[in-house]
Write a protein that holds these residues in place. Structure first.
Motif, PDB file in Angstrom:
ATOM      1  N   LYS A  87      64.612  34.082   6.695  1.00 44.67           N
ATOM      2  CA  LYS A  87      63.406  34.807   6.250  1.00 44.67           C
ATOM      3  C   LYS A  87      62.519  35.193   7.442  1.00 44.67           C
ATOM      4  CE  LYS A  87      63.218  32.680   1.639  1.00 44.67           C
ATOM      5  NZ  LYS A  87      64.478  31.920   1.758  1.00 44.67           N
ATOM      6  N   LYS A  88      63.181  35.512   8.559  1.00 39.08           N
ATOM      7  CA  LYS A  88      62.479  35.920   9.777  1.00 39.08           C
ATOM      8  C   LYS A  88      63.135  37.191  10.335  1.00 39.08           C
ATOM      9  CE  LYS A  88      59.737  32.240  10.156  1.00 39.08           C
ATOM     10  NZ  LYS A  88      59.921  31.773   8.764  1.00 39.08           N
ATOM     11  N   GLN A  89      62.338  37.956  11.092  1.00 36.58           N
ATOM     12  CA  GLN A  89      62.881  39.124  11.790  1.00 36.58           C
ATOM     13  C   GLN A  89      63.868  38.647  12.860  1.00 36.58           C
ATOM     14  OE1 GLN A  89      60.915  43.163  13.306  1.00 36.58           O
ATOM     15  NE2 GLN A  89      60.106  41.420  14.435  1.00 36.58           N
ATOM     16  N   ILE A  90      65.008  39.316  12.920  1.00 41.46           N
ATOM     17  CA  ILE A  90      66.062  38.941  13.874  1.00 41.46           C
ATOM     18  C   ILE A  90      66.284  40.081  14.859  1.00 41.46           C
ATOM     19  CG2 ILE A  90      68.483  38.282  14.142  1.00 41.46           C
ATOM     20  CD1 ILE A  90      66.926  36.188  12.574  1.00 41.46           C
ATOM     21  N   VAL A  91      66.394  39.742  16.145  1.00 39.88           N
ATOM     22  CA  VAL A  91      66.867  40.684  17.163  1.00 39.88           C
ATOM     23  C   VAL A  91      68.134  40.060  17.750  1.00 39.88           C
ATOM     24  CG1 VAL A  91      66.278  42.112  19.137  1.00 39.88           C
ATOM     25  CG2 VAL A  91      64.449  41.195  17.701  1.00 39.88           C
ATOM     26  N   CYS A  92      69.242  40.794  17.695  1.00 39.30           N
ATOM     27  CA  CYS A  92      70.524  40.189  18.088  1.00 39.30           C
ATOM     28  C   CYS A  92      71.529  41.261  18.521  1.00 39.30           C
ATOM     29  CB  CYS A  92      71.088  39.370  16.926  1.00 39.30           C
ATOM     30  SG  CYS A  92      71.511  40.373  15.479  1.00 39.30           S
ATOM     31  N   ASP A  93      72.759  40.802  18.782  1.00 38.71           N
ATOM     32  CA  ASP A  93      73.873  41.707  19.121  1.00 38.71           C
ATOM     33  C   ASP A  93      73.518  42.617  20.299  1.00 38.71           C
ATOM     34  OD1 ASP A  93      76.497  41.993  18.532  1.00 38.71           O
ATOM     35  OD2 ASP A  93      76.243  43.251  16.774  1.00 38.71           O
ATOM     36  N   PHE A  94      73.227  41.989  21.418  1.00 38.83           N
ATOM     37  CA  PHE A  94      72.701  42.723  22.573  1.00 38.83           C
ATOM     38  C   PHE A  94      73.765  43.428  23.411  1.00 38.83           C
ATOM     39  CE2 PHE A  94      69.544  39.385  21.699  1.00 38.83           C
ATOM     40  CZ  PHE A  94      68.380  40.137  21.662  1.00 38.83           C
ATOM     41  N   ARG A  95      75.053  43.111  23.213  1.00 39.61           N
ATOM     42  CA  ARG A  95      76.083  43.624  24.124  1.00 39.61           C
ATOM     43  C   ARG A  95      76.738  44.934  23.678  1.00 39.61           C
ATOM     44  NH1 ARG A  95      76.954  39.588  27.878  1.00 39.61           N
ATOM     45  NH2 ARG A  95      76.478  37.477  27.155  1.00 39.61           N
ATOM     46  N   VAL A  96      76.824  45.144  22.372  1.00 39.90           N
ATOM     47  CA  VAL A  96      77.641  46.232  21.828  1.00 39.90           C
ATOM     48  C   VAL A  96      77.208  47.606  22.348  1.00 39.90           C
ATOM     49  CG1 VAL A  96      78.341  47.405  19.707  1.00 39.90           C
ATOM     50  CG2 VAL A  96      78.231  44.909  19.771  1.00 39.90           C
ATOM     51  N   GLN A  97      75.918  47.873  22.326  1.00 39.91           N
ATOM     52  CA  GLN A  97      75.416  49.182  22.747  1.00 39.91           C
ATOM     53  C   GLN A  97      75.751  49.463  24.209  1.00 39.91           C
ATOM     54  OE1 GLN A  97      71.414  50.465  21.407  1.00 39.91           O
ATOM     55  NE2 GLN A  97      70.927  50.772  23.562  1.00 39.91           N
ATOM     56  N   ASP A  98      75.663  48.424  25.041  1.00 40.83           N
ATOM     57  CA  ASP A  98      75.941  48.618  26.466  1.00 40.83           C
ATOM     58  C   ASP A  98      77.395  49.005  26.682  1.00 40.83           C
ATOM     59  OD1 ASP A  98      74.655  48.115  29.268  1.00 40.83           O
ATOM     60  OD2 ASP A  98      76.642  47.215  29.374  1.00 40.83           O
ATOM     61  N   VAL A  99      78.310  48.342  25.976  1.00 41.02           N
ATOM     62  CA  VAL A  99      79.743  48.681  26.100  1.00 41.02           C
ATOM     63  C   VAL A  99      79.990  50.104  25.608  1.00 41.02           C
ATOM     64  CG1 VAL A  99      82.059  48.115  25.262  1.00 41.02           C
ATOM     65  CG2 VAL A  99      80.528  46.294  26.031  1.00 41.02           C
ATOM     66  N   ALA A 100      79.300  50.495  24.528  1.00 40.15           N
ATOM     67  CA  ALA A 100      79.432  51.861  24.008  1.00 40.15           C
ATOM     68  C   ALA A 100      78.952  52.892  25.025  1.00 40.15           C
ATOM     69  CB  ALA A 100      78.654  52.007  22.709  1.00 40.15           C
ATOM     70  N   LEU A 101      78.035  52.477  25.900  1.00 39.25           N
ATOM     71  CA  LEU A 101      77.517  53.372  26.946  1.00 39.25           C
ATOM     72  C   LEU A 101      78.329  53.260  28.243  1.00 39.25           C
ATOM     73  CD1 LEU A 101      73.664  52.893  26.419  1.00 39.25           C
ATOM     74  CD2 LEU A 101      74.948  55.020  26.112  1.00 39.25           C
ATOM     75  N   GLY A 102      79.508  52.637  28.138  1.00 44.04           N
ATOM     76  CA  GLY A 102      80.397  52.550  29.302  1.00 44.04           C
ATOM     77  C   GLY A 102      80.139  51.372  30.198  1.00 44.04           C
ATOM     78  N   GLY A 103      79.276  50.432  29.746  1.00 43.48           N
ATOM     79  CA  GLY A 103      78.953  49.268  30.567  1.00 43.48           C
ATOM     80  C   GLY A 103      79.854  48.082  30.277  1.00 43.48           C
ATOM     81  N   GLN A 104      79.663  47.025  31.069  1.00 45.88           N
ATOM     82  CA  GLN A 104      80.435  45.799  30.897  1.00 45.88           C
ATOM     83  C   GLN A 104      79.897  44.946  29.738  1.00 45.88           C
ATOM     84  OE1 GLN A 104      83.043  44.119  33.078  1.00 45.88           O
ATOM     85  NE2 GLN A 104      83.436  46.297  33.331  1.00 45.88           N
ATOM     86  N   GLY A 105      78.673  45.262  29.260  1.00 44.11           N
ATOM     87  CA  GLY A 105      78.067  44.430  28.227  1.00 44.11           C
ATOM     88  C   GLY A 105      77.659  43.066  28.754  1.00 44.11           C
ATOM     89  N   ALA A 106      77.734  42.901  30.047  1.00 45.99           N
ATOM     90  CA  ALA A 106      77.430  41.624  30.695  1.00 45.99           C
ATOM     91  C   ALA A 106      77.287  41.868  32.202  1.00 45.99           C
ATOM     92  CB  ALA A 106      78.554  40.625  30.443  1.00 45.99           C
ATOM     93  N   PRO A 107      76.584  40.982  32.911  1.00 48.07           N
ATOM     94  CA  PRO A 107      75.703  39.969  32.349  1.00 48.07           C
ATOM     95  C   PRO A 107      74.390  40.585  31.858  1.00 48.07           C
ATOM     96  CG  PRO A 107      75.690  39.848  34.744  1.00 48.07           C
ATOM     97  CD  PRO A 107      76.679  40.906  34.382  1.00 48.07           C
ATOM     98  N   LEU A 108      73.760  39.935  30.874  1.00 44.41           N
ATOM     99  CA  LEU A 108      72.502  40.429  30.314  1.00 44.41           C
ATOM    100  C   LEU A 108      71.281  39.695  30.866  1.00 44.41           C
ATOM    101  CD1 LEU A 108      73.492  40.919  26.561  1.00 44.41           C
ATOM    102  CD2 LEU A 108      73.515  42.590  28.413  1.00 44.41           C
ATOM    103  N   VAL A 109      71.517  38.518  31.416  1.00 44.08           N
ATOM    104  CA  VAL A 109      70.410  37.675  31.889  1.00 44.08           C
ATOM    105  C   VAL A 109      69.621  38.276  33.071  1.00 44.08           C
ATOM    106  CG1 VAL A 109      69.964  35.442  33.040  1.00 44.08           C
ATOM    107  CG2 VAL A 109      71.333  35.526  30.938  1.00 44.08           C
ATOM    108  N   PRO A 110      70.221  39.133  33.928  1.00 47.84           N
ATOM    109  CA  PRO A 110      69.497  39.606  35.117  1.00 47.84           C
ATOM    110  C   PRO A 110      68.148  40.271  34.873  1.00 47.84           C
ATOM    111  CG  PRO A 110      71.810  39.992  35.398  1.00 47.84           C
ATOM    112  CD  PRO A 110      71.646  39.495  34.002  1.00 47.84           C
ATOM    113  N   ILE A 111      67.933  40.903  33.725  1.00 47.62           N
ATOM    114  CA  ILE A 111      66.609  41.479  33.463  1.00 47.62           C
ATOM    115  C   ILE A 111      65.568  40.364  33.433  1.00 47.62           C
ATOM    116  CG2 ILE A 111      66.926  41.442  30.946  1.00 47.62           C
ATOM    117  CD1 ILE A 111      64.978  44.148  32.840  1.00 47.62           C
ATOM    118  N   GLY A 112      65.958  39.200  32.914  1.00 51.28           N
ATOM    119  CA  GLY A 112      65.062  38.045  32.913  1.00 51.28           C
ATOM    120  C   GLY A 112      64.883  37.467  34.301  1.00 51.28           C
TER     121      GLY A 112
END
Length: 354
Positions: A124-149
């Motif tokens: 019963k909470k707002q969810i933000v998830c599935d962070f890799r799929v869009q990047d792969v669709a844009l030709g990326g590796q989908g990883a690593p995602l942590v570097p922005i942090g």
């Protein structure tokens, strides 16, 4: 309207399979990005789930879809218990990585279980998830995602190295964040330690009692992956196909396998961090507790190795997935093309409303 503060729960499950990491975080978004981890906990997997997650790549697509439903329900129950236990009332979103089932970006494929809309319905909470799929669709590796942090929260360090299932590194080069996987770590060490009846090599004590097998070490260091240019990433499939057969062909004692692989990890990591002199290196992830591995890294570099608080070691990825979710809600870039090789920076992830 963009807020100045966000209270979120970051949720992470990594390839080392030590459990589900949860962190309740307050982010302040004025001027510099600030954070406070208010509550955090790791919920260990039952043996049944450990076995299932370890062998995800062996299941059919139909079986995976059923496991996805089961895992989403498991995540939801763990998150609800965490909220109740800590009397958490203020939550903008739950920001969840899920658990990687398949990662073959060269085939345009990445699949994380636990990211179904049902997560929002049960919590019963707002969810933000599935962070890799869009990047792969844009030709990326989908990883690593942590570097922005790493860039926004830990930018004062020259290198950020995470020692989880795999070692990955990020740093700022010519005002661009660059990051990539270095080599396997706990995904291999734990695999062989389990043969002795332990889930991991506590402080690296078993490895420290072994001897380096020079022929195996040479084979490992000569792997083609280490000559590839970034962006590049690793997955369980690669370890099973490439690493395990090489090691198993030598039919060695476990302690010698561990000692040799620790040496391999230390060589590969220091090869990367020694590209800059007098550098500060923040080391996080479960491998930071492997004192023998840390000793070997320190032995092979003149750079400063910084081990932060246990809270940051254990929950840095959950923290950063919380940040990825906040950035998505703010419609700000949370995936860097300089890191993943995607066509452009983008704000990645799916948002589910209960």
């Amino acid at each position: 309207m963009k807020k100045k503060e966000y209270h979120v729960i970051g949720v992470m499950s990594g390839t080392s399979l030590d459990g589900i990491d949860l962190a309740y975080i307050k982010f302040s978004m004025e001027n510099a990005y600030g954070f406070k981890i208010i509550h955090c906990e790791t919920v260990s997997y039952f043996e049944e789930w450990q076995l299932k997650l370890k062998n995800l790549i062996t299941f059919s697509s139909e079986e995976l879809q059923e496991i996805d439903k089961q895992y989403t329900r498991l995540l939801a129950s763990v998150i609800n218990a965490f909220i109740q236990k800590n009397n958490i009332t203020e939550i903008v979103a739950i920001c969840s990585h899920g658990h990687t089932a398949l990662h073959q970006p060269e085939k345009g494929l990445t699949y994380q279980i636990g990211n179904l809309p049902e997560l929002a319905l049960i919590t019963k909470k707002q969810i933000v998830c599935d962070f890799r799929v869009q990047d792969v669709a844009l030709g990326g590796q989908g990883a690593p995602l942590v570097p922005i942090g790493d860039k926004l929260l830990f930018g004062k360090y020259d290198f950020c190295v995470n020692l989880g299932g795999f070692a990955n590194i990020s740093s700022e080069v010519n005002n661009l964040r660059l990051a990539y996987d270095i080599c396997p770590v706990n995904i291999v060490l734990n695999h062989y330690t389990e043969r002795l009846g332990f889930s991991y090599d506590d402080k690296g004590m078993i490895a420290s009692s072994g001897e380096v097998h020079q022929a195996l070490l040479k084979d490992l260091n000569n792997l083609e992956f280490y000559n590839l240019q970034a962006p590049k990433s690793l997955g369980l499939e690669w370890v099973k196909k490439v690493i395990f057969p090489i090691i198993d062909a030598y039919n060695m004692e476990v302690r010698d396998v561990l000692r040799t692989f620790v040496e391999h990890i230390a060589i590969q990591i220091t090869y990367q961090i020694n590209k800059k002199e007098k550098a500060s290196v923040l080391v996080t992830g479960g491998g930071a507790f492997n004192l023998y591995l840390i000793k070997r890294i320190k032995d092979l570099t003149g750079n400063e190795i910084i081990i932060p608080s246990e809270e940051i070691i254990n929950y840095k990825e959950a923290l950063i997935f919380g940040l990825l979710g906040v950035l998505k809600l703010r419609e700000e870039a949370n995936c860097l093309s300089s890191v993943t090789g995607a066509k452009h920076d983008h704000s990645s992830g799916k948002i589910y409303i209960p």
